[in-house]
Structures are given as structure tokens and as C-alpha cells.
Design an enzyme around this catalytic site. Structure first.
Site, short mmCIF file in Angstrom:
data_model
loop_
_atom_site.label_atom_id
_atom_site.label_comp_id
_atom_site.label_asym_id
_atom_site.label_seq_id
_atom_site.Cartn_x
_atom_site.Cartn_y
_atom_site.Cartn_z
N HIS A 1 -3.12 -5.39 1.66
CA HIS A 1 -2.19 -5.63 2.90
C HIS A 1 -2.41 -7.07 3.41
O HIS A 1 -3.30 -7.24 4.50
CB HIS A 1 -3.00 -4.91 4.12
CG HIS A 1 -2.74 -3.48 4.00
ND1 HIS A 1 -1.67 -2.64 4.35
CD2 HIS A 1 -3.60 -2.42 3.41
CE1 HIS A 1 -1.95 -1.27 4.11
NE2 HIS A 1 -3.10 -1.28 3.67
N GLU B 1 -0.57 -8.52 5.30
CA GLU B 1 -0.02 -8.73 6.73
C GLU B 1 -1.42 -8.58 7.60
O GLU B 1 -1.14 -8.69 8.90
CB GLU B 1 0.98 -7.53 7.19
CG GLU B 1 0.48 -5.97 7.03
CD GLU B 1 0.36 -5.36 5.68
OE1 GLU B 1 0.16 -6.06 4.60
OE2 GLU B 1 0.03 -4.18 5.77
N CYS C 1 0.85 -1.19 0.02
CA CYS C 1 -0.06 0.07 0.04
C CYS C 1 0.94 1.32 -0.12
O CYS C 1 1.49 1.76 -0.74
CB CYS C 1 -0.99 -0.15 1.29
SG CYS C 1 -2.25 1.05 0.88
N1 GLN Z 1 -3.46 6.23 1.16
C1 GLN Z 1 -2.29 5.95 1.74
C2 GLN Z 1 -1.03 6.70 0.86
O1 GLN Z 1 -1.24 7.53 0.11
C3 GLN Z 1 -1.88 4.35 1.84
C4 GLN Z 1 -2.93 3.62 2.46
C5 GLN Z 1 -2.53 2.45 3.16
O2 GLN Z 1 -1.19 2.07 3.27
N2 GLN Z 1 -3.37 1.54 3.63
O3 GLN Z 1 -0.06 6.34 1.53
#
Ligand code: GLN
Length: 197
Positions: free
Chosen positions: A177, A179, A83
């Protein structure tokens, strides 16, 4: 001599550091929570957690970690980003906030918060290249990969063709994710690379 227990770091400036550390420890890795550049010398792999990429970027630069992490990536050390971690690995961010930088390395363009805000978080089952069975993927303010350059390879896409996981040499990035869902195959893949690097 090759250590049997891989030593890996989780970048621990912000985000879901503990979740990654827990999965990696359960898989038999020795885990260091990386907050200073010197710690990078003692790990054979690095995880960039989920969280807020602009905050992690800012803190990494404030603590003198940006260039050392770029060197780790360029040097062929296995790195896995989820992410926000995927955003930090991307060579190009479509909609970065003013002044936001990435570490780079993955030949992709990402778009942050591509599926909307926190309330638009969703889960779905995804086929992943190399996995026998689908993964249950959780998307939380997730990015999408809007362009995959020639050096990178899409390894998972949503039903509409949007790319949500990418691999390139030593680098692995997922918009979701593993994890937090008990899915260990991505971390296993990462640790396999660490062991053979
Ligand atoms: N929207 C977040 C970002 O721009 C990422 C979200 C996440 O890691 N769950 O970093």
C-alpha cells in the site's frame, strides 16, 4: 485538446479510497470517487483501492460496474490496483471465496491473505524495477503473486523471490500500500501513463 490536469477515478465501493484520493490530488490530478458506471466515461485512469476484494467484487456486480470496468481495462485505460485492487486485476485467484470474481486483465495468479491475518502484517524495504532507491512497503493481509503469465512482468519481489508487484501494458498492481506510507512513485508512474495514454 489534452487536459494538463489528469482526471482519474478511484473505485469507491469499499476500502482505502481516501488515502488514494489524497495522494493523487497531491500529485495534481483531478480525482473522482467512482460509484456508478457513468462516471467511468469521465476519467482517463482508474485506481482500485485496498480493502476486501470479495466485497468490492460483490458491490461492483450489484451496481453494474463489473462489465464497464472490464471494458475500461480492455480499452487500454491505465489502471492501478493495490492489495485488494491487485486481486481484482488478477486473471486468476487461487483461493477466491465461493463465487468471487475479478475484473481481470493482469496475467497473474494471486493467493489472498498469503502472509496470514491482520496481525501478520509487516513492512519491508523493496527494490522496484525502475526506481533509484528502495520503497518502504506495507503489507496488510496482502496477497502474493504465485504465478506470472507471459503477458505480465514482475517489478518487485521479496528477498525470498515472491512476487509482490506486477506490470502489464496499462496495468499496474502492488500487493502493498504505497498510499499509506507517503510513497508517491507508483501513483506518479500511473499518472504518467494517464497523461500519455
Ligand atoms: N485480504 C484482502 C482481500 O482479500 C486484501 C487486503 C488489503 O487490501 N489490504 O481482498
Amino acid at each position: 485538446m489534452v487536459a494538463t490536469q489528469p482526471r482519474v477515478g478511484v473505485l469507491a465501493l469499499q476500502g482505502d479510497v481516501r488515502e488514494h484520493a489524497r495522494v493523487l490530488s497531491a500529485l495534481g490530478a483531478e480525482v473522482a470517487l467512482v460509484k456508478r458506471a457513468e462516471q467511468l466515461a469521465a476519467v482517463d485512469g482508474l485506481v482500485l483501492p485496498g480493502g476486501e476484494s470479495s466485497v468490492i467484487d460483490k458491490l461492483a456486480r450489484a451496481f453494474g460496474l463489473q462489465q464497464p470496468i472490464r471494458a475500461v481495462i480492455a480499452g487500454g485505460t491505465p489502471v492501478y490496483g493495490t492489495c485488494a485492487g491487485l486481486i481484482l486485476l488478477a486473471d486468476r485467484i487461487d483461493d477466491a471465496i465461493a463465487g468471487q470474481e475479478s475484473f481481470g486483465g493482469l496475467d497473474v495468479t494471486v493467493q489472498r491473505n498469503a502472509f496470514g491475518s491482520q496481525v501478520d502484517s509487516f513492512e519491508t524495504d523493496l527494490e522496484v524495477d525502475g526506481f533509484d532507491t528502495p520503497t518502504h512497503a506495507t503489507f496488510i493481509r496482502a496477497p502474493r503473486v504465485v504465478a506470472v503469465g507471459p503477458a505480465a512482468r514482475a517489478i518487485a519481489t521479496l528477498g525470498n523471490g515472491e512476487v509482490v508487484a506486477v506490470a502489464q501494458g496499462n496495468l499496474l498492481g502492488t500487493a502493498f500500500h504505497p498510499e499509506v506510507t507517503g510513497e508517491t512513485r507508483f501513483h506518479e508512474l500511473f499518472l504518467e501513463r494517464v497523461r500519455s495514454a
